[in-house]
Design a protein around this motif. Structure first.
Motif, short mmCIF file in Angstrom:
data_model
loop_
_atom_site.label_atom_id
_atom_site.label_comp_id
_atom_site.label_asym_id
_atom_site.label_seq_id
_atom_site.Cartn_x
_atom_site.Cartn_y
_atom_site.Cartn_z
N GLU A 25 0.81 -1.22 0.00
CA GLU A 25 0.00 0.00 0.00
C GLU A 25 0.84 1.28 0.00
OE1 GLU A 25 -2.68 0.87 3.15
OE2 GLU A 25 -3.92 2.13 1.87
N ARG B 176 1.76 2.10 -3.46
CA ARG B 176 0.66 2.55 -4.31
C ARG B 176 0.27 3.99 -3.97
NH1 ARG B 176 -3.69 -0.40 -3.15
NH2 ARG B 176 -2.72 -1.71 -1.56
N THR C 125 -1.89 12.32 -14.25
CA THR C 125 -2.89 11.25 -14.25
C THR C 125 -3.97 11.54 -13.23
OG1 THR C 125 -1.59 10.11 -12.57
CG2 THR C 125 -1.24 9.43 -14.86
N ILE C 126 -5.07 10.79 -13.30
CA ILE C 126 -6.04 10.74 -12.20
C ILE C 126 -5.92 9.34 -11.63
CG2 ILE C 126 -8.46 10.83 -11.53
CD1 ILE C 126 -8.97 12.76 -13.75
N ARG D 60 -5.66 6.66 -8.21
CA ARG D 60 -6.01 6.42 -6.81
C ARG D 60 -5.26 5.16 -6.39
NH1 ARG D 60 -12.49 6.35 -6.38
NH2 ARG D 60 -11.80 4.55 -5.16
N PRO D 61 -4.81 5.10 -5.14
CA PRO D 61 -4.03 3.92 -4.71
C PRO D 61 -4.77 2.61 -4.95
CG PRO D 61 -3.91 5.63 -3.05
CD PRO D 61 -4.91 6.11 -4.07
N ASP D 62 -6.09 2.62 -4.85
CA ASP D 62 -6.81 1.36 -5.00
C ASP D 62 -7.01 0.98 -6.47
OD1 ASP D 62 -8.54 3.40 -5.45
OD2 ASP D 62 -10.22 2.50 -4.37
N GLY E 57 -5.23 11.01 -17.68
CA GLY E 57 -5.85 12.07 -16.90
C GLY E 57 -7.12 12.62 -17.53
N PRO F 212 -9.91 8.52 -17.33
CA PRO F 212 -9.44 7.41 -16.49
C PRO F 212 -10.29 6.15 -16.59
CG PRO F 212 -10.31 9.21 -15.15
CD PRO F 212 -10.23 9.71 -16.55
#
Lengths: 480, 480
Positions: A149, A152, A165-166, A168-170, A295, A298
């Motif tokens: 995690e 990420r 970019t857009i 998210r860690p998940d 970006g 996404p």
């Protein structure tokens, strides 16, 4: 019936001063004797009592060694008869032939490789130490298949900031380099019924092979000076396109604004997927790098990145940022492939990003490569005069066109004889005979001071190949 | 026609003291405005002159920022008209929801996991530092797809010594854990026309899934107290068998000598391949570990090993020793999969092996686990009296049979409510209803001092499930 082998014949070598327990030594020697054929298949062994006496060992030691070799299958015992050597084909202990050393060319102009001597060993070491010291015990468990995690999270921050970019860690999935990432996405596409993926022509030949290995077909789409001919996408049946918008490989073209728009339109209209390979976008010398296509859309773009060009390919650190409906299937594919990538290096990378070390490294190396590019261009112009050079604005290589009567492979071979490693453009094309003969000249693996001589040797090699016009301008200069 | 948006409306936030160049800040703010929908799709932008004046910036800065966003596709320009926001669906900057924490049970009796707190951080760190300092620059290039040579050499020496293999560095292929290695071998088998692979029943369910994902079928072959029922192999059509001879997973059985011989005979007779998964063979407590089958038939056996059980699964370090005719195809498969595993960790591992650190670590941990196993067995006997315990001799877990009227899943769930993580045996069987209900109890993740209480809680959980005989012996004891 064969007679029993005696201990003396076995040539068992035991060393009472080695610190290795005698039982262990005896087992190893017995195994070696079976393998070498010294103990013949099927022959009865000396009794444990006799062998113990011969070797001056306690009988218990010999009994245990025999039991071990029985358990392992080297010996067989049948009730009421002597223990024997198992009736097996034997195998000599093979000694590995030393591997032939790979010849290192004096002037390495391979494309697509950073300067390996610039790897920030000290900073990487510091990050590794900090990560290892700070990691909770759980970090040593089977990893989150998407990647640790902290990595990420750190990567998300970096990509959103540096690559627009857009992320998210998940939605980030760390891989063993970008090639694995692209392979996993292709596997998911195939499961979803996609049958073909468009790729750039010229483009990465290895990627094509990898994509086809997942059971998908590839459709090559031409690239010109403005990047991928997006207009031709609509005429195909592909469900996805693999593209290098920031810096086309190998031509160096940047995807033109109207084509970026057209590509996004294509994806929206056909529900197609754009696989954006952003492999060396950080290296743009005269302007800021172009932000990622991801970006802007996404949900329709899989972003693919790698540390191979900005740090080192040996790290095998790659990453995907995927649309939400790709997270679980790609993670599942990664689970099947290898249960996740190594976690400790990811934690080190997270620390490295968090400290701003990647930014620092990029600032430093961008200046180095910009200067090298300038020196290389100057050296090329000095040797060849005015010649078409492409892909100068970015990346770690440029492309020079060869005169029409020159054969690419002959030039590459002639260069190799002069210890200059250079790649031809042909191997990157769907039809190798189409398009002009050209060389990819990388400047990651050569110092500035070596460049003039490297280019001079290249020019000499080209001159040698110019059989039809042996006294051409470049030839004369190269000999000067 | 929409009116031009003014700078004030854009709420562009620039910070003159942040150290970030204003042009960069402006670009980020403009991107954010497009994404958030504040800059509406298709609407014309303020002129560069007006925006520069509004923001107190030089016009050049705004022109450059506009050009950047044009290049990236956020803005569009048509000849003779104002620059506009591209007509795209916008995406709000998503903020990641924090990932839900994984609940950690107080008593973790998961099987197949070493004690993560015993990972030799200091020794690993030292090896990492030495490897990083000693590595030539070439070590940062794309790696040898089989793995870094020093790691293959060190591993060969270790395996030949400690596992009685016949390995050579040029037949070793390092992978991302053993699962990837098995997958690569299966891919090669399928290319060679093999259609089915035999696996143990009970056995690793994940491995079955992985094998089937390569397009091969699996045939489950029963395991009894002497290991795989090799006699049943001959009745199948398989071209290979995946087997755990040193320590069967999950039953803990050791493949009996006559079955080892029969298995090798089967392989010779049918030209079949034995895939020997040697995952935790180093852990045998009352006797020396049984040597690898590979040492008896290196041309018919693929040896599969891993650092997951002896060091940590987070390393994702696995290895294959393959017959000579498998070297190139497996290396090719690895190349397609991910271009090779990370090299720096392999070099650290080589140093770790060369220093004898793995031997030292195994000596230390073997003593720890032996003692834990003894405590666990004592605790189980104290709670349950005499009950069948299997797989005590080796590995990191043991197996206890449940009374016939107990439901495995119910017991596992009841244990979980008492913060005891334990696995049922069912999931490992081809037919979950076949064979007795049983629990796998690992001792890698629990300290000796926690064991009595962990086992007491488990006994209480079992007692709760024993509805038909609520006052049974174990129940009474557990409540005591």
């Amino acid at each position: 019936m064969k007679r029993t082998t005696s201990a003396a014949e076995l040539l068992l070598q035991l060393d009472r001063h080695s610190g290795v327990p005698l039982r262990l030594q005896l087992e190893r020697e017995l195994r070696r004797s079976v393998r070498s054929g010294r103990l013949v298949s099927g022959s009865p062994l000396p009794s444990t009592r006799a062998l113990a006496a011969d070797l001056g060992l306690s009988r218990g030691v010999v009994v245990e060694a025999y039991e071990q070799l029985l358990a392992e299958g080297y010996f067989v015992a049948r009730h009421g008869s002597a223990t024997r050597v198992a009736a097996r084909r034997t195998h000599a202990d093979s000694v590995a032939a030393p591997e032939p050393p790979i010849p290192v060319p004096r002037f390495d102009l391979r494309p697509g490789l950073p300067d390996l001597s610039l790897f920030p060993r000290r900073a990487w070491m510091l990050s590794t130490r900090c990560a290892l010291a700070a990691a909770p015990n759980a970090a040593f468990d089977y990893p989150d298949v998407r990647g640790a995690e902290p990595a990420r999270v750190a990567l998300t921050a970096y990509l959103n900031r540096a690559r627009a970019t857009i992320a998210r860690p998940d939605r980030v999935i760390l891989c063993n380099g970008s090639a694995q990432g692209i392979g996993l996405v292709c596997r998911v596409l195939r499961e979803r019924g996609v049958r073909a993926v468009a790729v750039e022509d010229p483009g990465h030949a290895d990627q094509c092979t990898d994509i086809r290995a997942t059971g998908l077909r590839t459709r090559r789409i031409a690239v010109d000076a403005r990047g991928l001919r997006v207009d031709r996408l609509a005429r195909t049946d592909v469900g996805a396109v693999l593209v290098t918008p920031a810096h086309q490989y190998p031509t160096g073209a940047v995807l033109a604004p109207e084509r970026r728009a057209a590509l996004l339109d294509w994806a929206e209209r056909t529900r197609g997927l754009i696989i954006e390979d952003d492999y060396d976008a950080e290296y743009r010398y005269d302007r800021e790098p172009v932000g990622a296509l991801q970006g802007l859309a996404p949900d329709r773009v899989v972003y693919v990145g790698t540390a191979s060009k900005v740090l080192s390919p040996a790290l095998r650190l790659g990453w995907l940022v995927v649309p939400s409906d790709f997270v679980d299937p790609v993670a599942q594919a990664k689970l099947h492939a290898d249960r996740g990538s190594p976690a400790l290096a990811q934690l080190a990378f997270a620390d490295f990003l968090d400290r701003g070390e990647l930014d620092r490294h990029l600032r430093r190396t961008r200046a180095v490569y910009r200067s090298r590019r300038d020196t290389l261009v100057a050296a090329l112009q000095a040797q060849f005069g005015v010649l078409p050079i492409q892909g100068v604005a970015a990346g770690l290589h440029l492309v020079i066109e060869l005169e029409p009567d020159l054969d690419e492979e002959t030039v590459v071979a002639a260069a190799a004889r002069r210890s200059v490693r250079v790649y031809g453009a042909r191997a990157y094309r769907a039809n190798p005979r189409q398009g002009p003969a050209a060389l990819l000249i990388g400047y990651g693996g050569i110092s500035e001071s070596d460049m003039p001589e490297g280019v001079r040797q290249l020019a000499l090699a080209i001159a040698e190949c110019r059989t039809s016009q042996p006294t051409g301008v470049a030839s004369a200069r190269a000999d000067a």
